[in-house]
Design an enzyme around this catalytic site. Structure first.
Site: not given
Lengths: 257, 411
Positions: B391, B104, B126
């Site tokens: 990830s 991210k 969010e």
């Protein structure tokens, strides 16, 4: 049809009163009697909301009314049935107000035809702004429905003109950046903003978002062609029921002169 | 449209993509938003176009990627996992080793730099699992920006550790109690905040979702994953992989690793959605596998919905995959046949969470465990190397897994 309402009122020298309600709220069977009561107590045009699960342009009051309506079993088909029952009894113009997804799922062209059959006069889709989808926009424009389009404080003057040219019936001016919801104060500079828009468009301009009292409605009515009241009415319906909501609209109507 | 080469394969930067003209991937994508946001989307698109063409921006993004995020991340040959799978060449792209523990951060650093260029000092985001929230809070701490993160109440309960991490980093976490109280409604609430405060606020969307330009911009900031992996596998194996596998919620790590391989027709691209309790149960997040096209959060894409166009609640054991929509480019890749999307259940993901921990000494995020579960089930069928996007790391999920397995509250 809708624009002629504004033309007639303009000769009387008063602004149109445009209440918003969510179909199926507060009760699944309240929509038709509610619309009749609003028409009888001073509504010039009615906005009827088709509830959606993810109403991202709406504040807490209309969100809750939408969730309640869906829990009550309200559906697109049922809204259209209720509208045709209302249309058999009253002539007050109705604008259907919703988000794109329920309409796309119903079938866009099929929805437009069914809305006309049910007696709708206009359509407002909060998430179909000018330029977002020419195929869908053209389909609404080609239908007999007035295409009610929105202009916000963030819309520059040139775009406001383009939005107005692509719309019909009236132009909906959003009084503030933000979501729907009753506010204790009108935004400062609203009058200048409304004047800025009215100077450059031919359509009547109605102002909505945050108008919650007769006093506010009177002040907005003095500078605009129409006054939209949603959350304050929905909150009254939620807390006190249909008769109180109709009485609230009568008080707003009185304030418009 | 897909033939764009990176300017440099050793550390590709951000280059403008041709979807800029239409804002669409085939019929998917678009800008279905309230009028109030149209000007802001133009502003973001223009700022992104200018930044993409600005070598100063590119250099700053690359040097922060190296020095702050810790790129490039390794491509790790998972031999013991491979033995269990029956395939000798399973490789893990170690995005879990990035600063903050997931991919991210690649996007939040890029978008925070963009916010600085636009003069927006207030950031909103969010978050589902909390990884994007933490990555946003981190970027905001780095650049001294105000940060508000919207998070569903249910996710706050599932991911208490990440809530505290965001607060430590100086962010305000606002609980969202409406609707499903998960990522979908946190996204609604972030959009409402943006509509209200659009003049001074930039919305750092955490995935390849939302209105144009977000899906292509987030994809571009994440595309470093695939460009690195492509070069690394060519160097190690002397060939392209047979398969590239990634989990898909909104789909940012998947788009990030797929992008560089899209022009390589011989490479299978496989997205793994959350099958939850099984798709027949209705409790899942498999938007591509069993959903239908619709409009949510500003773009046209596959989503879970009922026959009346109401968005259906999603379910996944993993908060980061618990989302009823998916990025529009994934919808395009599915319909065009370029990528294939499948799903694994909560139980399969939990099993993979344990297996990777025991076999490789790597505790994966529950999201990434979905990709591992696919490899455990079908890895042997790939005729050549398989690159799996790991990830994120699983530290955030340890307490939740322990609770799910009846070991009580660890935190």
């Amino acid at each position: 049809m809708i624009e002629s309402v504004f033309t007639a009122l303009r000769s009387e020298g008063r602004a149109a009163l445009i209440p918003y309600v969510t179909a199926g709220h507060p009760h699944v069977d309240s929509t038709v009697p509610l619309l009749e009561a609003l028409a009888d107590r001073g509504a010039d045009v009615l906005e009827l909301g088709i509830p959606f699960s993810d109403p991202l342009a709406d504040g807490p009051t209309i969100q809750q009314s939408s969730f309640r309506a869906l829990a009550n079993g309200m559906s697109v088909a049922r809204v259209l049935e209720d509208l045709s029952r209302f249309r058999a009894r009253r002539d007050t113009p109705v604008v259907l107000f919703t988000y794109l997804n329920p309409v796309v799922r119903f079938g866009f062209e099929r929805f437009l035809a069914a809305a006309v059959d049910a007696g709708a006069n206009g359509l407002l889709l909060t998430d179909l702004p000018l330029g977002s989808d020419s195929a869908l926009e053209d389909a609404v424009a080609a239908s007999p429905l007035d295409f009610i389009r929105l202009v916000a404080p963030t819309t520059d003057t040139q775009r406001a003109q383009e939005v107005a040219r692509a719309g019909s019936g009236f132009l909906y001016y959003i009084s503030r950046t933000g979501v729907t919801g009753a506010q204790s104060e009108l935004p400062s500079g609203l009058e200048a903003e409304v004047r800025r828009i009215r100077e450059v468009v031919d359509l009547p301009v109605a102002v909505g978002f945050g108008i919650s009292t007769p006093e506010q409605a009177g002040r907005v009515g003095a500078i605009a062609d129409g006054v939209v009241v949603g959350s304050a009415l929905v909150r009254t319906l939620e807390q006190e029921g249909v008769e109180a909501g109709a009485a609230f609209i009568a008080s707003l109507r009185a304030a418009l002169g | 449209m897909w033939n764009r080469e990176p300017e440099s394969t050793d550390m590709p930067g951000v280059t403008e993509s041709t979807e800029a003209e239409s804002g669409r991937f085939g019929v998917f994508g678009g800008r279905y938003v309230p009028e109030t946001l149209m000007g802001a989307l133009d502003e973001v698109a223009e700022a992104y176009r200018a930044a993409s063409a600005d070598p100063v921006f590119q250099d700053e993004f690359r040097s922060l990627s190296t020095d702050f995020i810790g790129r490039p991340t390794p491509l790790y040959h998972a031999r013991r996992l491979g033995e269990v799978v029956g395939h000798s060449a399973i490789f893990l792209k170690r995005e879990d080793l990035n600063h903050t523990g997931a991919h991210k951060i690649n996007n939040t650093i890029g978008q925070a730099l963009l916010a600085l260029r636009m003069g927006k000092r207030r950031i909103i985001a969010e978050t589902g699992a909390g990884q994007h929230g933490v990555a946003t809070a981190t970027a905001c701490a780095l650049f001294d920006l105000d940060c508000v993160v919207y998070m569903g109440e249910e996710d706050i309960a599932r991911q208490a550790l990440n809530v505290y991490r965001m607060q430590l980093l100086g962010a305000e976490v606002r609980p969202v109690s409406s609707g499903t109280r998960t990522l979908k409604d946190a996204t609604n609430e972030a959009i409402r905040d943006w509509v209200t405060n659009v003049q001074d606020t930039h919305y750092i969307i955490g995935s390849v979702v939302g209105p144009d330009p977000f899906p292509r911009m987030v994809r571009d900031f994440q595309s470093v994953i695939g460009y690195e992996a492509r070069e690394q596998i060519l160097e190690r194996e002397g060939r392209l992989p047979a398969g590239v596998v990634a989990c898909v919620g909104g789909g940012s790590n998947a788009m990030g690793i797929f992008h560089a391989f899209v022009p390589d027709a011989e490479v299978q691209l496989v997205g793994v959605e959350a099958g939850g309790m099984g798709v027949e149960s209705g409790l899942h997040s498999a938007s591509l596998a069993v959903g239908s096209p619709g409009v949510l959060h500003g773009s046209h894409s596959y989503l879970l919905q009922d026959s009346d166009g109401q968005v259906a609640p999603a379910h996944s054991i993993s908060a980061g995959l618990d989302y009823p929509g998916v990025g529009p480019e994934h919808s395009f890749l599915q319909d065009s046949g370029r990528a294939r999307y499948t799903f694994v259940t909560d139980d399969e993901a939990l099993d993979a969470f344990h297996r990777l921990s025991e076999l490789e000494g790597i505790i994966p995020a529950l999201e990434s465990a979905h990709a591992i579960a696919h490899v455990l089930a079908e890895g042997r069928t790939y005729d050549g190397p398989v690159v799996v996007c790991l990830s994120g790391r699983g530290d955030k999920d340890v307490a939740h897994v322990a609770r799910t397995e009846g070991r009580g509250e660890l935190l």
